[in-house]
Design a protein around this motif. Structure first.
Motif, PDB file in Angstrom:
ATOM      1  N   GLU A   1      -5.621  15.282  11.159  1.00 22.93           N
ATOM      2  CA  GLU A   1      -6.466  14.347  11.909  1.00 22.93           C
ATOM      3  C   GLU A   1      -6.354  12.985  11.249  1.00 22.93           C
ATOM      4  O   GLU A   1      -6.442  12.848  10.023  1.00 22.93           O
ATOM      5  CB  GLU A   1      -7.921  14.820  11.885  1.00 22.93           C
ATOM      6  CG  GLU A   1      -8.880  13.950  12.667  1.00 22.93           C
ATOM      7  CD  GLU A   1      -8.776  14.136  14.173  1.00 22.93           C
ATOM      8  OE1 GLU A   1      -9.311  13.290  14.908  1.00 22.93           O
ATOM      9  OE2 GLU A   1      -8.165  15.132  14.616  1.00 22.93           O
ATOM     10  N   LEU A   2      -6.187  11.940  12.063  1.00 22.59           N
ATOM     11  CA  LEU A   2      -5.981  10.599  11.531  1.00 22.59           C
ATOM     12  C   LEU A   2      -7.221   9.737  11.740  1.00 22.59           C
ATOM     13  O   LEU A   2      -8.013   9.967  12.653  1.00 22.59           O
ATOM     14  CB  LEU A   2      -4.763   9.949  12.200  1.00 22.59           C
ATOM     15  CG  LEU A   2      -3.438  10.695  12.072  1.00 22.59           C
ATOM     16  CD1 LEU A   2      -2.332   9.895  12.730  1.00 22.59           C
ATOM     17  CD2 LEU A   2      -3.098  10.979  10.603  1.00 22.59           C
ATOM     18  N   GLU A   3      -7.370   8.736  10.889  1.00 22.14           N
ATOM     19  CA  GLU A   3      -8.476   7.802  11.027  1.00 22.14           C
ATOM     20  C   GLU A   3      -8.307   7.001  12.316  1.00 22.14           C
ATOM     21  O   GLU A   3      -7.207   6.547  12.643  1.00 22.14           O
ATOM     22  CB  GLU A   3      -8.506   6.853   9.820  1.00 22.14           C
ATOM     23  CG  GLU A   3      -9.683   5.890   9.817  1.00 22.14           C
ATOM     24  CD  GLU A   3      -9.706   5.016   8.580  1.00 22.14           C
ATOM     25  OE1 GLU A   3     -10.514   4.079   8.547  1.00 22.14           O
ATOM     26  OE2 GLU A   3      -8.923   5.270   7.637  1.00 22.14           O
ATOM     27  N   ASN A   4      -9.409   6.830  13.052  1.00 20.15           N
ATOM     28  CA  ASN A   4      -9.405   6.067  14.309  1.00 20.15           C
ATOM     29  C   ASN A   4      -8.507   6.698  15.370  1.00 20.15           C
ATOM     30  O   ASN A   4      -8.001   5.996  16.259  1.00 20.15           O
ATOM     31  CB  ASN A   4      -8.983   4.616  14.089  1.00 20.15           C
ATOM     32  CG  ASN A   4     -10.058   3.791  13.414  1.00 20.15           C
ATOM     33  OD1 ASN A   4     -11.142   4.269  13.129  1.00 20.15           O
ATOM     34  ND2 ASN A   4      -9.755   2.534  13.146  1.00 20.15           N
ATOM     35  N   GLN A   5      -8.282   7.993  15.290  1.00 18.02           N
ATOM     36  CA  GLN A   5      -7.482   8.655  16.311  1.00 18.02           C
ATOM     37  C   GLN A   5      -8.243   8.677  17.623  1.00 18.02           C
ATOM     38  O   GLN A   5      -9.427   9.027  17.659  1.00 18.02           O
ATOM     39  CB  GLN A   5      -7.182  10.104  15.850  1.00 18.02           C
ATOM     40  CG  GLN A   5      -6.266  10.868  16.802  1.00 18.02           C
ATOM     41  CD  GLN A   5      -5.811  12.184  16.193  1.00 18.02           C
ATOM     42  OE1 GLN A   5      -5.626  12.297  14.979  1.00 18.02           O
ATOM     43  NE2 GLN A   5      -5.655  13.197  17.019  1.00 18.02           N
ATOM     44  N   ILE A   6      -7.599   8.243  18.701  1.00 20.81           N
ATOM     45  CA  ILE A   6      -8.287   8.185  19.977  1.00 20.81           C
ATOM     46  C   ILE A   6      -8.033   9.468  20.757  1.00 20.81           C
ATOM     47  O   ILE A   6      -7.030  10.144  20.590  1.00 20.81           O
ATOM     48  CB  ILE A   6      -7.853   6.958  20.803  1.00 20.81           C
ATOM     49  CG1 ILE A   6      -6.408   7.083  21.283  1.00 20.81           C
ATOM     50  CG2 ILE A   6      -8.055   5.677  20.013  1.00 20.81           C
ATOM     51  CD1 ILE A   6      -6.034   6.057  22.331  1.00 20.81           C
TER      52      ILE A   6
ATOM     53  N   VAL B   1      -3.764   1.926   8.563  1.00 20.29           N
ATOM     54  CA  VAL B   1      -2.452   2.475   8.906  1.00 20.29           C
ATOM     55  C   VAL B   1      -1.800   3.141   7.692  1.00 20.29           C
ATOM     56  O   VAL B   1      -1.170   4.200   7.818  1.00 20.29           O
ATOM     57  CB  VAL B   1      -1.549   1.375   9.499  1.00 20.29           C
ATOM     58  CG1 VAL B   1      -0.128   1.881   9.706  1.00 20.29           C
ATOM     59  CG2 VAL B   1      -2.124   0.899  10.833  1.00 20.29           C
ATOM     60  N   ALA B   2      -1.952   2.551   6.519  1.00 18.25           N
ATOM     61  CA  ALA B   2      -1.371   3.156   5.310  1.00 18.25           C
ATOM     62  C   ALA B   2      -2.019   4.507   5.017  1.00 18.25           C
ATOM     63  O   ALA B   2      -1.332   5.468   4.640  1.00 18.25           O
ATOM     64  CB  ALA B   2      -1.529   2.218   4.124  1.00 18.25           C
ATOM     65  N   GLU B   3      -3.333   4.591   5.180  1.00 21.38           N
ATOM     66  CA  GLU B   3      -4.018   5.868   4.979  1.00 21.38           C
ATOM     67  C   GLU B   3      -3.505   6.914   5.964  1.00 21.38           C
ATOM     68  O   GLU B   3      -3.249   8.068   5.599  1.00 21.38           O
ATOM     69  CB  GLU B   3      -5.532   5.675   5.150  1.00 21.38           C
ATOM     70  CG  GLU B   3      -6.338   6.962   5.206  1.00 21.38           C
ATOM     71  CD  GLU B   3      -6.277   7.789   3.939  1.00 21.38           C
ATOM     72  OE1 GLU B   3      -6.526   9.015   4.019  1.00 21.38           O
ATOM     73  OE2 GLU B   3      -5.974   7.228   2.872  1.00 21.38           O
ATOM     74  N   ASN B   4      -3.329   6.504   7.215  1.00 22.38           N
ATOM     75  CA  ASN B   4      -2.838   7.445   8.226  1.00 22.38           C
ATOM     76  C   ASN B   4      -1.388   7.850   7.965  1.00 22.38           C
ATOM     77  O   ASN B   4      -1.003   9.005   8.194  1.00 22.38           O
ATOM     78  CB  ASN B   4      -2.985   6.848   9.620  1.00 22.38           C
ATOM     79  CG  ASN B   4      -4.412   6.902  10.110  1.00 22.38           C
ATOM     80  OD1 ASN B   4      -5.205   7.730   9.654  1.00 22.38           O
ATOM     81  ND2 ASN B   4      -4.762   6.043  11.042  1.00 22.38           N
TER      82      ASN B   4
ATOM     83  N   VAL C   1       5.157   4.494  14.154  1.00 30.19           N
ATOM     84  CA  VAL C   1       5.349   3.100  14.563  1.00 30.19           C
ATOM     85  C   VAL C   1       3.986   2.424  14.634  1.00 30.19           C
ATOM     86  O   VAL C   1       2.990   3.043  15.020  1.00 30.19           O
ATOM     87  CB  VAL C   1       6.050   3.017  15.934  1.00 30.19           C
ATOM     88  CG1 VAL C   1       6.170   1.564  16.406  1.00 30.19           C
ATOM     89  CG2 VAL C   1       7.425   3.672  15.871  1.00 30.19           C
ATOM     90  N   THR C   2       3.940   1.160  14.253  1.00 29.18           N
ATOM     91  CA  THR C   2       2.700   0.398  14.365  1.00 29.18           C
ATOM     92  C   THR C   2       2.991  -0.981  14.937  1.00 29.18           C
ATOM     93  O   THR C   2       4.070  -1.538  14.723  1.00 29.18           O
ATOM     94  CB  THR C   2       1.994   0.276  13.000  1.00 29.18           C
ATOM     95  OG1 THR C   2       0.770  -0.454  13.159  1.00 29.18           O
ATOM     96  CG2 THR C   2       2.869  -0.431  11.975  1.00 29.18           C
ATOM     97  N   GLY C   3       2.029  -1.514  15.665  1.00 31.38           N
ATOM     98  CA  GLY C   3       2.209  -2.832  16.259  1.00 31.38           C
ATOM     99  C   GLY C   3       1.104  -3.151  17.246  1.00 31.38           C
ATOM    100  O   GLY C   3       0.213  -2.344  17.505  1.00 31.38           O
TER     101      GLY C   3
ATOM    102  N   ARG D   1       0.807  -1.216   0.000  1.00 36.73           N
ATOM    103  CA  ARG D   1       0.000   0.000   0.000  1.00 36.73           C
ATOM    104  C   ARG D   1       0.844   1.272   0.000  1.00 36.73           C
ATOM    105  O   ARG D   1       0.334   2.340  -0.353  1.00 36.73           O
ATOM    106  CB  ARG D   1      -0.934  -0.011   1.214  1.00 36.73           C
ATOM    107  CG  ARG D   1      -2.057  -1.046   1.081  1.00 36.73           C
ATOM    108  CD  ARG D   1      -2.626  -1.450   2.431  1.00 36.73           C
ATOM    109  NE  ARG D   1      -3.745  -2.375   2.266  1.00 36.73           N
ATOM    110  CZ  ARG D   1      -3.600  -3.678   1.997  1.00 36.73           C
ATOM    111  NH1 ARG D   1      -2.375  -4.183   1.830  1.00 36.73           N
ATOM    112  NH2 ARG D   1      -4.662  -4.444   1.866  1.00 36.73           N
ATOM    113  N   LEU D   2       2.085   1.155   0.421  1.00 38.72           N
ATOM    114  CA  LEU D   2       2.962   2.322   0.532  1.00 38.72           C
ATOM    115  C   LEU D   2       4.280   2.058  -0.209  1.00 38.72           C
ATOM    116  O   LEU D   2       5.351   1.983   0.413  1.00 38.72           O
ATOM    117  CB  LEU D   2       3.239   2.637   2.013  1.00 38.72           C
ATOM    118  CG  LEU D   2       2.036   3.006   2.871  1.00 38.72           C
ATOM    119  CD1 LEU D   2       2.397   2.979   4.350  1.00 38.72           C
ATOM    120  CD2 LEU D   2       1.485   4.380   2.484  1.00 38.72           C
TER     121      LEU D   2
END
Length: 323
Positions: free
Chosen positions: A316-321, A302-305, A56-58, A31-32
């Protein structure tokens, strides 16, 4: 890219549902294609690479590893729930946290529907008679015209509601802010009187809520006494949402018809635990979340963000808490 270089997008090493984390890293790379996506495959690599990583993602990020993160700006959590993360420390560091809300909607929705239909048509009784090669009829129930109460109207609760639309049921949704409405025929809050009234007319109670101070033990002895005796409890939330001792009493006393438990308290459920012994209890080992599409759906978020972040670090990010 060598492990000594700066990771543009760092993937931590822990996988989910027994699926190799390499598949997630590959999904992100697809995707990236313009990004350097780096998988930290060892504890040492994680500590080294996270020092300069901004994104970072995980699945997990504990306080010890966070101490090494000098430049971290975004952590894309690979779970829908974030209660296991050091959120206070992340907030103090001004790290934006996103979750995987929506990844589990289709598969857990199907799991819940399967559990409801199992009890409605009593497939478990048929299975026992098949094992005994016994051709003898048995009584069943009908899902149509039943009342299904769904506690939690997030992505999973909404997915359950969507899949019930074809069955001619009445749905009640329970959420913290009922004024926001929802896809159910009726939306209520956790107010004692409203909630008690919903329990008294519920035939299938689906728990799909996060574990919070409000929901911990919300299905207690009083709730199980109040609920319709023909009701079935389906828990795909967290084990402690239900008081286990009260549930055992309800099952032994016939206060409810049965339970489908994908989560338990304690978890894993010990081999000698009495919940294993009930013929009207379906137990799955926290398995409703498994889907072969898990990493693909997660990588989409995650790729969109990551793309938004590259274009504008303050976006603003998708699913940002909320911090």
């Amino acid at each position: 890219m060598s492990e000594s270089d700066t990771a543009e997008l760092l993937v931590l090493r822990r996988g989910a549902h027994g699926m190799p984390i390499e598949s997630y890293a590959d999904a992100l790379r697809t995707r990236l294609p313009e990004w350097d996506v780096t998988l930290a495959r060892t504890p040492t690599a994680e500590r080294d690479l996270i020092e300069d990583a901004r994104f970072v993602t995980g699945m997990m990020l504990d306080e010890e590893l966070l101490e090494h993160a000098r430049s971290l700006e975004v952590f894309g959590c690979a779970y829908a729930g974030t209660g296991h993360l050091p959120l206070t420390e992340l907030d103090e560091r001004d790290v934006t946290v996103t979750n995987a809300s929506g990844v589990h909607g289709p598969n857990i929705g199907e799991h819940v529907l399967g559990a409801i239909l199992r009890f409605a048509r009593r497939f478990h009784v048929g299975a026992r008679r098949q094992e005994r090669r016994e051709w003898r009829h048995y009584k069943t129930h009908e899902l149509q015209d039943s009342t299904v109460t769904i506690v939690g109207l997030g992505a999973i609760g909404r997915a359950v509601c969507e899949r019930l639309e074809a069955f001619g049921v009445e749905t009640v949704g329970v959420r913290y802010s009922p004024e926001k409405g929802g896809p159910t025929d009726e939306v209520i809050g956790f107010d004692d009187e409203e909630f008690e009234d919903a329990l008294a007319r519920t035939e299938y109670l689906v728990l799909a809520c996060p574990l919070t101070e409000t929901t911990r033990g919300v299905i207690d002895r009083e709730a199980l006494v109040t609920i319709d005796p023909n009701a079935v409890l389906v828990n795909v939330a967290r084990g402690p949402v239900v008081e286990t001792d009260a549930l055992l009493t309800a099952l032994r006393s016939g206060w409810i018809r049965g339970a489908a438990l994908d989560v338990t308290d304690p978890e894993p459920l010990p081999e000698a635990h009495p919940l294993w012994t009930f013929s009207n209890v379906q137990i799955t080992p926290h398995n409703a979340g498994h889907t072969p599409k898990y990493y693909d759906r997660l990588a989409d978020i995650v790729a969109e963000n990551a793309s938004r972040f590259r274009a504008d670090p303050n976006a603003e990010l998708e699913n940002q808490i909320d911090s």
